[in-house]
Design a protein around this motif. Sequence first.
Motif, PDB file in Angstrom:
ATOM      1  N   LYS A   1       0.853  -1.193   0.000  1.00  0.00           N
ATOM      2  CA  LYS A   1       0.000   0.000   0.000  1.00  0.00           C
ATOM      3  C   LYS A   1       0.885   1.238   0.000  1.00  0.00           C
ATOM      4  CE  LYS A   1      -4.024  -2.055   2.285  1.00  0.00           C
ATOM      5  NZ  LYS A   1      -5.003  -1.930   3.389  1.00  0.00           N
ATOM      6  N   VAL A   2       0.587   2.140  -0.909  1.00  0.00           N
ATOM      7  CA  VAL A   2       1.334   3.384  -1.037  1.00  0.00           C
ATOM      8  C   VAL A   2       0.422   4.536  -0.652  1.00  0.00           C
ATOM      9  CG1 VAL A   2       2.639   4.874  -2.579  1.00  0.00           C
ATOM     10  CG2 VAL A   2       2.744   2.393  -2.883  1.00  0.00           C
ATOM     11  N   TYR A   3       0.822   5.308   0.356  1.00  0.00           N
ATOM     12  CA  TYR A   3       0.011   6.421   0.859  1.00  0.00           C
ATOM     13  C   TYR A   3       0.660   7.745   0.470  1.00  0.00           C
ATOM     14  CZ  TYR A   3      -2.053   2.823   3.852  1.00  0.00           C
ATOM     15  OH  TYR A   3      -2.672   1.690   4.323  1.00  0.00           O
ATOM     16  N   GLY A   4      -0.168   8.648  -0.075  1.00  0.00           N
ATOM     17  CA  GLY A   4       0.289   9.988  -0.416  1.00  0.00           C
ATOM     18  C   GLY A   4      -0.380  11.025   0.455  1.00  0.00           C
ATOM     19  N   PRO A   5      -1.119  11.970  -0.141  1.00  0.00           N
ATOM     20  CA  PRO A   5      -1.810  12.989   0.652  1.00  0.00           C
ATOM     21  C   PRO A   5      -2.919  12.364   1.500  1.00  0.00           C
ATOM     22  CG  PRO A   5      -2.488  13.098  -1.643  1.00  0.00           C
ATOM     23  CD  PRO A   5      -1.343  12.135  -1.593  1.00  0.00           C
TER      24      PRO A   5
ATOM     25  N   VAL B   1      -4.237   7.030  -2.076  1.00  0.00           N
ATOM     26  CA  VAL B   1      -3.638   5.733  -1.773  1.00  0.00           C
ATOM     27  C   VAL B   1      -3.707   4.827  -2.997  1.00  0.00           C
ATOM     28  CG1 VAL B   1      -5.814   4.766  -0.897  1.00  0.00           C
ATOM     29  CG2 VAL B   1      -3.647   3.794  -0.123  1.00  0.00           C
ATOM     30  N   ALA B   2      -2.764   3.937  -3.110  1.00  0.00           N
ATOM     31  CA  ALA B   2      -2.744   2.918  -4.163  1.00  0.00           C
ATOM     32  C   ALA B   2      -2.268   1.615  -3.544  1.00  0.00           C
ATOM     33  CB  ALA B   2      -1.824   3.333  -5.303  1.00  0.00           C
ATOM     34  N   SER B   3      -2.791   0.501  -4.023  1.00  0.00           N
ATOM     35  CA  SER B   3      -2.384  -0.789  -3.454  1.00  0.00           C
ATOM     36  C   SER B   3      -2.320  -1.854  -4.532  1.00  0.00           C
ATOM     37  CB  SER B   3      -3.358  -1.223  -2.352  1.00  0.00           C
ATOM     38  OG  SER B   3      -4.635  -1.486  -2.895  1.00  0.00           O
ATOM     39  N   ALA B   4      -1.529  -2.873  -4.258  1.00  0.00           N
ATOM     40  CA  ALA B   4      -1.413  -4.010  -5.175  1.00  0.00           C
ATOM     41  C   ALA B   4      -1.210  -5.287  -4.369  1.00  0.00           C
ATOM     42  CB  ALA B   4      -0.242  -3.810  -6.132  1.00  0.00           C
ATOM     43  N   LYS B   5      -1.758  -6.369  -4.884  1.00  0.00           N
ATOM     44  CA  LYS B   5      -1.574  -7.688  -4.288  1.00  0.00           C
ATOM     45  C   LYS B   5      -0.623  -8.485  -5.190  1.00  0.00           C
ATOM     46  CE  LYS B   5      -6.148  -7.826  -2.106  1.00  0.00           C
ATOM     47  NZ  LYS B   5      -5.714  -7.842  -0.689  1.00  0.00           N
ATOM     48  N   LEU B   6       0.379  -9.091  -4.568  1.00  0.00           N
ATOM     49  CA  LEU B   6       1.397  -9.841  -5.304  1.00  0.00           C
ATOM     50  C   LEU B   6       1.523 -11.254  -4.752  1.00  0.00           C
ATOM     51  CD1 LEU B   6       2.300  -6.726  -5.535  1.00  0.00           C
ATOM     52  CD2 LEU B   6       4.584  -7.615  -5.942  1.00  0.00           C
TER      53      LEU B   6
ATOM     54  N   PRO C   1      11.017   8.931  -1.067  1.00  0.00           N
ATOM     55  CA  PRO C   1      10.626   9.515   0.225  1.00  0.00           C
ATOM     56  C   PRO C   1       9.367  10.378   0.148  1.00  0.00           C
ATOM     57  CG  PRO C   1      12.468  10.727  -0.707  1.00  0.00           C
ATOM     58  CD  PRO C   1      12.234   9.572  -1.616  1.00  0.00           C
ATOM     59  N   THR C   2       8.800  10.502  -1.041  1.00  0.00           N
ATOM     60  CA  THR C   2       7.624  11.365  -1.233  1.00  0.00           C
ATOM     61  C   THR C   2       6.320  10.697  -0.806  1.00  0.00           C
ATOM     62  OG1 THR C   2       7.572  10.559  -3.512  1.00  0.00           O
ATOM     63  CG2 THR C   2       8.658  12.683  -3.111  1.00  0.00           C
ATOM     64  N   VAL C   3       6.385   9.408  -0.486  1.00  0.00           N
ATOM     65  CA  VAL C   3       5.188   8.666  -0.069  1.00  0.00           C
ATOM     66  C   VAL C   3       5.544   7.787   1.122  1.00  0.00           C
ATOM     67  CG1 VAL C   3       4.153   8.617  -2.387  1.00  0.00           C
ATOM     68  CG2 VAL C   3       5.679   6.763  -1.660  1.00  0.00           C
ATOM     69  N   ARG C   4       4.507   7.217   1.716  1.00  0.00           N
ATOM     70  CA  ARG C   4       4.692   6.248   2.807  1.00  0.00           C
ATOM     71  C   ARG C   4       4.151   4.907   2.330  1.00  0.00           C
ATOM     72  NH1 ARG C   4       1.338   4.466   6.915  1.00  0.00           N
ATOM     73  NH2 ARG C   4      -0.264   5.984   6.307  1.00  0.00           N
TER      74      ARG C   4
END
Length: 457
Positions: free
Chosen positions: A203-207, A319-324, A351-354
């Motif tokens: 999971k990638v978190y932005g604003p 937010v964006a997410s992926a299952k692998l 470093p621009t996202v969590r």
Amino acid sequence: METVLSYLKNNFNRFVDEFCEYLRFPSVSAQKEHKEDTAKCADWIANHCKNIGLDARVYKTNNHPIVIANTPFKDNKPRIIIYGHYDVQPPEPLELWASPPFSPRIADGKVYARGASDNKGQHLAHIKAVEAYLKSNVELPCNITFLIEGEEEVGSAELLKFLKENKKMLKCDVVMASDNGIPGLDYPGLTYALRGVAAMEIKVYGPSRDLHSGIYGGAVDNPSMVLCQILAQLRDKNGKINIPGFYDDVRKLTSVERKSLARIPFNEREFKRFLEVPKLFGERGYSPIEQRTARPTIEINGITSGYQGEGSKTIIPSVASAKLTFRLVPDQDKDKILDLVFKHIKKICPPTVRIELIKGHSGDPYILNPDSPLCKAALTALKKAFNREPVLLREGGSIPIITDIKRILGVDTILAGLALPDDNAHSPNEKFDLRCFEIGMKMSAILLQELGCALKK
């Protein structure tokens, strides 16, 4: 043996009727609305085992029941456990079925229904082989225990606990299972290796919220873009996985193994047509069969982010997410692999996202020495039943419970599959060829004799 085989032949039509009765239960373990159906299915197979002379019992669990059925025990004989599962995959999408998934249809010598191939038909063939011995008053060469679970399609969590809690009751010399396939009726096969699996989610978190892409675009990094950039770096254009240390423990294929796998029939043009793809893709230096069965892989199973409705919505998703999933081969370790993957993703993440990395289900790969006496016994049985020279197979899929059986009970599993490549397991219009059902019963009856002899030596 002739008496046993004659019984199987003379009662085949009845066996097909009973098979269809078994298939009518919508024993979908993943769907709560079918919990009562799975319980009824467990009762049906337990009662069926009782009717043919087995001592059968249904064990309740915190989810779906487990069925144990034993032949009359004799102290001087080896013990074989035969594994199967009565639960099935969800049948959806229903509109793609040519007939209702739980109303078995017989056409062109095949039975169409959910669970026909995976796995009711395959383990029922073994039950019928044992019935032939019992009803023909022919002495069984082994003590037989059927272990039939109802959660294989959802991870076998209750069976795992059952194995741990009942190690003494389940002590045996070997396990048999038919929950896999063969290349064709002219190519019966013994599966001596399974790929493992390691699943995860990123999971990638932005604003903190979705943003107007015109007002904020260019100043705030886009989680969807970051996710795609991370994923794109995990594999190169030649199909090699770009994670340091990923291949360190991969057991190389021997020349004998590669020669054996090369015997399996493969037509690239027909394979592309069957899958409806313009061109095949795979790791350079390996054949398509080796790529699908004996090499590790990375697959993106799903990606989710941003607006998915009709028309456009100009946003930067928050937010964006992926299952692998990673398919693993001997001697890769699922925990070690996920640790390597997590370390690498954290390293390449900007470093621009969590990011948040979540471990999912997993199972180790499995391999059995194909030169062992048990494997040779199985190959002999396959040759006698199919009247064809069998091939040694590696299975691309994973059956995590097989590695659990090895770890907990300390015994190997003979994997003698009966499914064909076009049986549509997990897909609409699942089927099981009645020739596989018939030959499978014969193979099982012979295999019990061969294993009995091998285990006494």
